[in-house]
Design a protein around this motif. Structure first.
Motif, PDB file in Angstrom:
ATOM      1  N   GLY A 247       0.816  -1.213   0.000  1.00  0.00           N
ATOM      2  CA  GLY A 247       0.000   0.000   0.000  1.00  0.00           C
ATOM      3  C   GLY A 247       0.846   1.257   0.000  1.00  0.00           C
ATOM      4  O   GLY A 247       0.493   2.264  -0.630  1.00  0.00           O
ATOM      5  N   ALA A 248       1.966   1.226   0.710  1.00  0.00           N
ATOM      6  CA  ALA A 248       2.848   2.391   0.745  1.00  0.00           C
ATOM      7  C   ALA A 248       3.556   2.598  -0.596  1.00  0.00           C
ATOM      8  O   ALA A 248       3.706   3.731  -1.059  1.00  0.00           O
ATOM      9  N   ILE A 249       3.977   1.524  -1.215  1.00  0.00           N
ATOM     10  CA  ILE A 249       4.692   1.635  -2.496  1.00  0.00           C
ATOM     11  C   ILE A 249       3.748   2.065  -3.614  1.00  0.00           C
ATOM     12  O   ILE A 249       4.076   2.943  -4.417  1.00  0.00           O
ATOM     13  N   THR A 250       2.564   1.445  -3.669  1.00  0.00           N
ATOM     14  CA  THR A 250       1.618   1.768  -4.753  1.00  0.00           C
ATOM     15  C   THR A 250       0.761   2.981  -4.426  1.00  0.00           C
ATOM     16  O   THR A 250      -0.032   3.406  -5.255  1.00  0.00           O
ATOM     17  N   GLN A 251       0.901   3.514  -3.236  1.00  0.00           N
ATOM     18  CA  GLN A 251       0.161   4.682  -2.762  1.00  0.00           C
ATOM     19  C   GLN A 251      -1.350   4.461  -2.789  1.00  0.00           C
ATOM     20  O   GLN A 251      -2.126   5.364  -3.090  1.00  0.00           O
ATOM     21  N   VAL A 252      -1.752   3.239  -2.491  1.00  0.00           N
ATOM     22  CA  VAL A 252      -3.165   2.903  -2.334  1.00  0.00           C
ATOM     23  C   VAL A 252      -3.413   2.812  -0.821  1.00  0.00           C
ATOM     24  O   VAL A 252      -3.044   1.829  -0.176  1.00  0.00           O
ATOM     25  N   ILE A 253      -4.002   3.867  -0.284  1.00  0.00           N
ATOM     26  CA  ILE A 253      -4.137   3.995   1.173  1.00  0.00           C
ATOM     27  C   ILE A 253      -4.975   2.870   1.789  1.00  0.00           C
ATOM     28  O   ILE A 253      -4.588   2.338   2.829  1.00  0.00           O
TER      29      ILE A 253
ATOM     30  N   GLY B  63      -2.804  -0.162   2.478  1.00  0.00           N
ATOM     31  CA  GLY B  63      -1.883   0.059   3.586  1.00  0.00           C
ATOM     32  C   GLY B  63      -2.583   0.003   4.932  1.00  0.00           C
ATOM     33  O   GLY B  63      -2.074  -0.582   5.895  1.00  0.00           O
TER      34      GLY B  63
END
Length: 141
Positions: free
Chosen positions: A59-65, A68
């Motif tokens: 979630g942090a890498i793909t920025q999908v909150i 994460g």
């Protein structure tokens, strides 16, 4: 409160009758080993914790909150389950003198009271110890 000798004999007779009448049911009611169950639960929670870390990092890498946050919730829940399961796991090796003999003809031992509480004793154990001491003294007489 311990059972009297007569009650222990009756309980043993009922267990033997149940075992003779329906061995499959008696084995099912006896249940599984608690230690094995708690250790298995702790291992599964460890695996879930690793999955939670993977979800959190994904979630942090793909920025999908939401991914994460889901990973964090999985980590938190699995850590809680693992710690509680690990704490409940009974000790595997007990010294032979520490294992009480509960057979019907076994003599009953009196516990020694040192007057000070043990560092790992729980609240209920302390209350039971106080109650036992009060009964031995005759309720303050």
């Amino acid at each position: 409160m311990p059972l009297s000798d007569h009650e222990q004999r009756l309980l043993e007779q009922m267990e033997q009758a149940l075992q003779a009448e329906d061995p499959k049911f008696a084995t099912t009611m006896r249940g599984s080993d608690l230690r094995r169950q708690y250790v298995r639960r702790a291992v599964w929670s460890g695996i879930a914790f690793v999955i939670g870390v993977v979800l959190l990092m994904s979630g942090a890498i793909t920025q999908v909150i939401p991914v994460g946050v889901a990973g964090f919730v999985v980590m938190l829940g699995s850590a809680w389950l693992g710690v509680t399961s690990w704490r409940r796991t009974p000790e595997a090796t007990a010294e032979p003198e520490d294992v009480p003999d509960i057979s019907p003809g076994a003599p009953r031992r009196q516990r020694r009271s040192s007057g000070r509480r043990q560092p790992n004793s729980s609240y209920m154990q302390r209350l039971e110890e106080r109650w036992r001491q009060r009964r031995e003294r005759g309720f303050g007489n």
